[in-house]
Design an enzyme around this catalytic site. Structure first.
Site, mmCIF file in Angstrom:
data_model
loop_
_atom_site.group_PDB
_atom_site.id
_atom_site.type_symbol
_atom_site.label_atom_id
_atom_site.label_comp_id
_atom_site.label_asym_id
_atom_site.label_seq_id
_atom_site.Cartn_x
_atom_site.Cartn_y
_atom_site.Cartn_z
ATOM 1 C CE1 TYR A 293 9.207 16.422 6.169
ATOM 2 C CE2 TYR A 293 11.282 17.115 5.169
ATOM 3 C CZ TYR A 293 10.481 16.118 5.711
ATOM 4 O OH TYR A 293 10.961 14.836 5.804
ATOM 5 C CE1 TYR B 238 11.245 3.696 -1.933
ATOM 6 C CE2 TYR B 238 11.873 5.920 -1.256
ATOM 7 C CZ TYR B 238 12.201 4.703 -1.833
ATOM 8 O OH TYR B 238 13.466 4.487 -2.306
ATOM 9 C CB ILE B 239 10.589 5.200 4.150
ATOM 10 C CG1 ILE B 239 11.257 6.155 3.137
ATOM 11 C CG2 ILE B 239 11.600 4.714 5.185
ATOM 12 C CD1 ILE B 239 11.851 7.414 3.743
#
Ligand code: UDP
Length: 325
Positions: free
Chosen positions: A141, A11-12
């Site tokens: 994360y 996406y990015i």
């Protein structure tokens, strides 16, 4: 510049690649397509399918690309999954990340731009959150991204690899051509828009008893094109260090849903669900450093613009990239 972009099919990454090509950079995308999509890679870029774990393939791809700078988006990036499968996060984000750093230095790369996250801060001591806040991640994360930040400092000191690490707040929205399509969608805005498209029966609000004015979590949403633009500014020689990327405005889950209703012109079915583990109540960026030091000027700071561009893209691509377009 000749740019080597990992995760350029995500996406990015896909939107960064588009913006970089628009400003005259040459781009090679290296992506294993586990999260990304081939159709999300701008046709003007070279595409090399490959995994960061494969050192030989990585070295070869960096050489062929004659990479001057690496822009590293490839990562595992779901908080919830990291709480059930931490090994995957340390393997992909730290282990494979170290391979990329070593390969970059060996290939003569001089600049490294990294996608970090506000999840490195954990529960913030203060709002707005500035870069000097203590970093105490509350999930694997965030911890894996913080570990990579630390590796960057060592590679800078020992190999003179100049780096910029961006701590993203909530990336959202779309460019004209590229948008957000995760095979498993966990993010708020695309999930709400799926309800507006009739692809999901209802919006789930995770937690309504947070210490916020309407009881739902507050986040700082940043337009994906503004996020991409900051990465282009980071490529300027001499720019280095850690930068938050957000707008400095917080919106609650309920406010985001209302905006999606307004933009789509529909009343959406909303249900209240329990809290999602690992969600801090309020995350809002102080992003003056990126503005002052990089000259970053967000073009689309309004939530309405962020949601509108996402809505336009989702309506035009109801199946995302699944049909190859
Ligand atoms: N959220 C929600 N319903 C959803 C998806 C997300 O209520 O279907 C909430 C989530 O708990 C968080 C906020 O929306 O408080 C933003 O979540 P998202 O996953 O988009 O981004 P995060 O802040 O976790 O990176």
């Amino acid at each position: 510049m000749k740019l080597f972009v990992t995760g350029g099919a995500g996406y990015i990454g896909s939107i960064f690649v588009e913006q970089a090509l628009n400003t005259g950079h040459q781009v090679t995308v290296f992506d294993n397509l586990t999260e990304g999509h081939r159709a999300a890679v701008d046709a003007r870029a070279a595409f090399v399918p490959g995994c960061l774990s494969d050192e030989a393939a990585l070295a070869q791809a960096l050489r062929t690309a004659q990479a001057e700078a690496v822009v590293h988006f490839a990562a595992s990036a779901l908080v919830g999954e990291s709480m059930t499968n931490p090994g995957k996060y340390f393997q992909n984000n730290v282990g494979n990340g170290a391979k990329l750093l070593s390969a970059s230095v060996a290939a003569g790369v001089r600049k490294f731009v990294f996608s970090s996250t506000c999840a490195t801060y954990g529960f913030p001591d203060r709002i707005p959150m500035t870069e000097d806040l203590p970093q105490r991640p509350i999930n694997p994360y965030g911890e894996s991204k913080l570990m990579f930040e630390k590796m960057l400092l060592w590679f800078e000191q020992l190999h003179r690899l100049e780096f910029v690490a961006f701590r993203y707040f909530n990336a959202a929205g779309a460019s004209g051509k590229f948008g957000e399509h995760h095979r498993v969608e966990t993010h708020l805005i695309p999930n709400v828009l799926k309800v507006a498209l009739g692809q999901k029966p209802q919006v789930e609000v995770f937690g309504t008893d947070y210490p916020t004015p309407d009881g739902t979590c507050i986040r700082d949403y940043i337009h994906i094109v503004d996020l991409a633009q900051a990465h282009l500014l980071a490529l300027q020689p001499g720019k280095r260090g850690f930068f938050n990327l957000g707008n400095g405005d917080g919106y609650s889950v309920r406010e985001v849903i209302q905006m999606c209703e307004r933009v789509s012109g529909q009343k959406l079915k909303v249900v209240e669900s329990p809290r999602r583990p690992g969600d801090p109540p309020r995350l809002v960026a102080g992003a003056d450093k990126a503005k002052d030091e990089l000259g970053w000027k967000p073009q689309f700071p309004k939530l309405e613009d962020i949601v509108s561009t996402a809505w336009t893209w989702h309506r035009q691509h109801p199946n995302g990239y699944a049909d190859g377009a």
